[in-house]
Design an enzyme around this catalytic site. Structure first.
Site, mmCIF file in Angstrom:
data_model
loop_
_atom_site.group_PDB
_atom_site.id
_atom_site.type_symbol
_atom_site.label_atom_id
_atom_site.label_comp_id
_atom_site.label_asym_id
_atom_site.label_seq_id
_atom_site.Cartn_x
_atom_site.Cartn_y
_atom_site.Cartn_z
ATOM 1 N N GLU A 267 0.735 -1.171 -0.051
ATOM 2 C CA GLU A 267 -0.113 -0.008 0.096
ATOM 3 C C GLU A 267 0.849 1.264 0.138
ATOM 4 O OE1 GLU A 267 0.200 -1.999 2.751
ATOM 5 O OE2 GLU A 267 0.238 -1.260 4.630
ATOM 6 N N GLU A 301 -5.528 -2.460 -0.374
ATOM 7 C CA GLU A 301 -4.447 -1.540 -0.498
ATOM 8 C C GLU A 301 -4.848 -0.407 -0.620
ATOM 9 O OE1 GLU A 301 -2.063 -3.197 0.371
ATOM 10 O OE2 GLU A 301 -2.575 -5.195 -0.220
#
Ligand SMILES: [Zn+2]
Length: 857
Positions: A267, A301
């Site tokens: 992420e 994410e």
């Protein structure tokens, strides 16, 4: 040679970093063999004192170091292979270091490395220290400004976090890009990707009217296959606005697909890096499960932007703060996109298969551990999946409105901070006035609580008395446990569709509830919707269980009732190799499947029998070979009883044109489940039918299901034909070929593993391929992996050792498959222990040594 034992890091030892870093300026001069990284840090001491400046650094070649422009000599600092210490530094100063790294030689896939000729980075959790000297810990948050210089031809695209500046000429065929991230972030969220990509572009307008440029960067020729990931991203952005009031906070959002990647995705702020298996999909090459996984991982994410990035973890012990919460968020997103009951069942299957197994073995640890050996080994089902269940219980206990208020307060109070689980729960205490002290035990105690339920009926009073008792078994380092607050959804069912449902929180070791009803004795439904991650013990007869399945009004518990019945039957069948399944039970399960035909996704789940690994917890010692055989006999009986339904269903055409919608996927899920039953059936014509289904399949979901079903039946001309055809058609697509490897590893023997590992396309450096063979064999083919002669262990041992030398994080994950060895029948158990001991005597990485050491206990 003995292994290097990892040094335990303890939560109790946490101390804040003594310096603030206001600003980080990073300049990359990219070269595969010699990349130069110049880092300029503006530092200031947080409080009075003389603490030295200690920076993490690994596998770096230090070229120069200067403070406020004054070059330092080696006598000014101490350099070890894991840190750089400056004993005497001013209160406020600028530190400039220059290092050299070799991305092309980085096989650990942590830090800056090359994949498919492109540069890419992975910094969580401690990869940034392999890029430059830095306090590589999540509680040091700073503003990053990045300059990337690279060869124009090799790297036409250069990406990092934040907002892009202009690309300028740098001479000598090179060019230069700048990236400015206005949001403070820890080093683990830094990312850099550079190379030649095809780009799939789109845009999203946020709730306040800002236009965001979205781009997915993929291998040349793959752009069209990113459409679904882009669609998923836009739906995620809208969902987080609607459900949590969270808006995206930069003008650009980039995703890069990488073939060689240790995880599913990462992420990094404004620049998510994905395992290409979770980006690329089209109707020819991807299954419905692939589409579903992409949707869920893209969402996960993206959701981290608020739960993880804007508010991060104070230290890695708090990993569940971002992961448990974000998994909970992505599960609810998927439930809203698809079917909530079906999603709940799938989440529970995953939890029980992976996390309950972890909780019951030597690697058991709390959702927030008190110490760890190797940090990469902290990314577990317990932290992710059980962590998500804890957020689910919180929401269930306080209700959706108070949950949303608490989350709003959390975002408001802690934006831009690195926080703890206690700080998260303080927000919910503030909005509800409740004390979450007892609930926090769920974070500190390992093990799956067992709740036993006893009922007695008073006919004269029309009262059902329910006795509930909880106990959590001992786990390594935790011999005794305290009771935890368990939200239990209960209901009395009258068998005519009437439901008297309520929730109780079981927060003591024992409690008794009395419930009055009109009419006769009701049936008791417990832990509806799987309201708590527990094991429920009830002493019911088969007839009582069957009656409960028929009367049940909660879809999860209806499915669960069938699972319990088939589990008991498989256990019974596994005791004698000739025993035949109970025909009444098979008929009842077949009837339940037939009754669910209006919801084919649910019906497909009803055909599912528990996997061998899930049955380990039900009977010890576990005999995987006997369990596998019992399971197969029950599957064959189910296939025989359902034969007419299977034939009619599969004779009908699959939905066209193909769409990855939940509705169509449900229809294909049931078709796939029936194809799978054909693979287990004793019908002599099944291979012919399956080959025909393989040949005429109009989508990958059914083509793959047919090929898998053929491999279930062992050697046959039809199986060989399907495998050869599939390889011929897909040999140029590595993501699809991973499926070809996985299907065989999931059904074959040790010899199959050896064969697959010597295939020219087996690549020890590619984690997806290694997982498709070794990972699938050791977690989804337990009868062969745990073969009593030890052949399964020998098949993977050398591969894992070789993988460990290059990529320790990958090898350690594969080794976790040995965690259940103590539950096994004596011969397999002894073979597993001998293997673990050989591995311990080999030269292992600290990551792998940590797993093997704990497994041996
Ligand atoms: Zn995550």
């Amino acid at each position: 040679m003995r292994t290097e034992t990892p040094i335990a890091v303890k939560l109790a030892d946490y101390t804040p970093y003594p310096f603030d870093i206001e600003h980080v300026d990073l300049a990359f001069d990219l070269d595969p063999d010699a990349t130069r990284v110049t880092a300029t840090l503006k530092l200031s001491r947080k409080s009075k004192g003389s603490a030295p400046l200690v920076l993490d650094g690994e596998a770096l070649k230090l070229l120069s170091i200067a403070i406020d422009g004054r070059a330092l000599t080696p006598s000014d600092y101490t350099l070890t292979d894991h840190d750089l210490t400056l004993a005497d530094v001013p209160d406020t100063f600028e530190l400039r270091t220059q290092v050299e790294i070799a991305p092309s030689k980085n096989t650990a896939l942590s830090g800056l490395y090359m994949s498919g000729g492109r540069f890419c980075s992975q910094c969580e959790s401690v990869g940034f220290r392999r890029i430059t000297y830095y306090p590589d810990r999540p509680d040091v948050m700073s503003r990053f400004f990045v300059t990337v210089t690279a060869d124009k031809a090799a790297c036409p695209i250069m990406l990092s976090n934040g907002t892009p500046g202009e690309v300028t000429d740098a001479g000598n065929g090179r060019h230069k890009a700048t990236w400015d991230d206005p949001h403070k972030k820890p080093s683990y969220l830094f990312a850099l990707c550079a190379g030649d990509y095809d780009v799939y572009r789109d845009s999203f307008t946020t709730m306040s009217g800002k236009q965001i440029d979205l781009a997915i960067h993929v291998d040349k020729g793959d752009a069209d296959r990113a459409a679904w990931a882009m669609d998923s991203l836009k739906r995620s952005m809208a969902w987080d606005e609607e459900t949590y009031g969270r808006e995206y906070d930069l003008g650009v959002f980039n995703i890069v697909a990488v073939r060689d990647f240790n995880f599913g995705a990462m992420e990094n702020k404004g620049l998510n890096v994905f395992n290409s298996a979770y980006v690329l999909a089209d109707e020819d090459s991807a299954t419905d499960a692939d589409f579903e996984a992409i949707e869920s991982i893209v969402a996960h994410e993206y959701f981290h932007n608020w739960t993880g990035n804007r508010i991060t973890c104070r230290d890695w012990f708090q990993l569940c703060l971002k992961e448990g919460l974000t998994v909970f968020r992505d599960q609810n997103f998927s439930a809203d996109m698809r079917s909530r009951p079906v999603q709940r069942i799938k989440d529970v299957i995953r939890l029980r298969a992976r996390q309950f197994a972890e909780d019951a073995g030597p690697l058991a640890h709390p959702v927030r551990p008190a110490n760890y050996g190797a940090i990469d080994n902290l990314y577990t089902a317990t932290v992710y999946e059980k962590g998500a269940e804890l957020i689910g219980m919180l929401r269930r206990m306080i209700g959706p409105e108070a949950y949303r208020q608490g989350m709003d307060l959390y975002f408001d109070r802690h934006d831009g901070q690195a926080v703890t689980i206690e700080e998260f729960y303080a927000c919910f205490a503030d909005v509800t006035g409740k004390d979450f002290g007892p609930f926090l035990r769920w974070y500190a105690q390992a093990g799956t609580p067992q709740v036993t339920v006893e009922e007695s009926w008073d006919e004269a009073a029309g009262e059902l008395t329910i006795k509930l008792a909880q106990a959590t078994p001992p786990t390594p380092g935790q011999p005794t446990k305290k009771p935890v607050p368990i939200p239990l959804e209960l209901a009395l069912l009258d068998g005519k569709g009437g439901t008297d449902a309520w929730m109780t929180v079981l927060d003591t070791a024992e409690t008794t509830i009395t419930r009055k009803t009109d009419g006769g004795r009701p049936l008791l439904s417990v832990n509806r919707d799987f309201s708590a991650p527990i094991r429920v013990g009830r002493d019911l007869t088969r007839d009582q269980r069957l009656a409960l399945v028929v009367a049940e009004t909660d879809p999860f518990n209806q499915w669960e009732g069938v699972q319990t019945l088939v589990t008991e039957e498989i256990l019974k069948l596994s005791e004698g190799s000739q025993a035949q399944p109970d025909s009444d039970l098979v008929a009842a399960v077949a009837e339940a499947i037939g009754n669910a035909s209006g919801d084919p996704a649910f019906a497909a789940l009803l055909t599912r029998l528990p996997e061998v690994g899930e049955l380990f917890l039900e009977r010890k010692p576990a005999d995987p070979v006997a369990l596998h055989s019992g399971r197969k006999r029950l599957q064959a009986a189910l296939a025989a009883t359902l034969a007419p339904t299977i034939a009619t269903t599969l004779a009908a055409p699959s939905p066209t044109p193909y769409r990855p919608s939940a509705e169509q996927a449900g229809v294909r899920a049931l078709r796939g489940a029936f194809i799978n039953l054909l693979g287990a059936s004793d019908d002599a014509d099944a291979p012919k039918t399956l080959l025909s289904l393989y040949r005429h399949a109009t989508n990958m979901t059914e083509r793959l299901a047919a090929m898998r079903a053929l491999t279930m039946k062992g050697q046959s001309a039809e199986r060989d034909e399907a495998l050869a055809d599939f390889e011929q058609n897909w040999k140029h697509n590595p993501i699809v070929m991973d499926k070809w490897f996985a299907v065989q590893a999931g059904q074959g023997t040790a010899a199959t593993v050896a064969e697959l590992a010597s295939h020219p396309d087996f690549d020890l450096k590619n984690p997806n391929r290694v997982r498709a063979v070794v990972g699938v064999f050791s977690t989804a083919n337990l009868a062969a992996f745990h073969a009593p002669d030890g052949s399964g262990y020998r098949a993977v041992e050398d591969i894992i050792l070789k993988a460990d030398a290059a990529n320790p994080a990958l090898a350690a994950r594969l080794l976790a498959a040995f965690e259940q060895w103590r539950m096994l029948e004596p011969r397999a158990g002894a073979a597993a222990e001998a293997t673990l001991q050989r591995l311990q005597d080999a030269k292992l990485s600290p990551n792998s040594a940590d797993i093997v050491g704990r497994a041996l206990g």
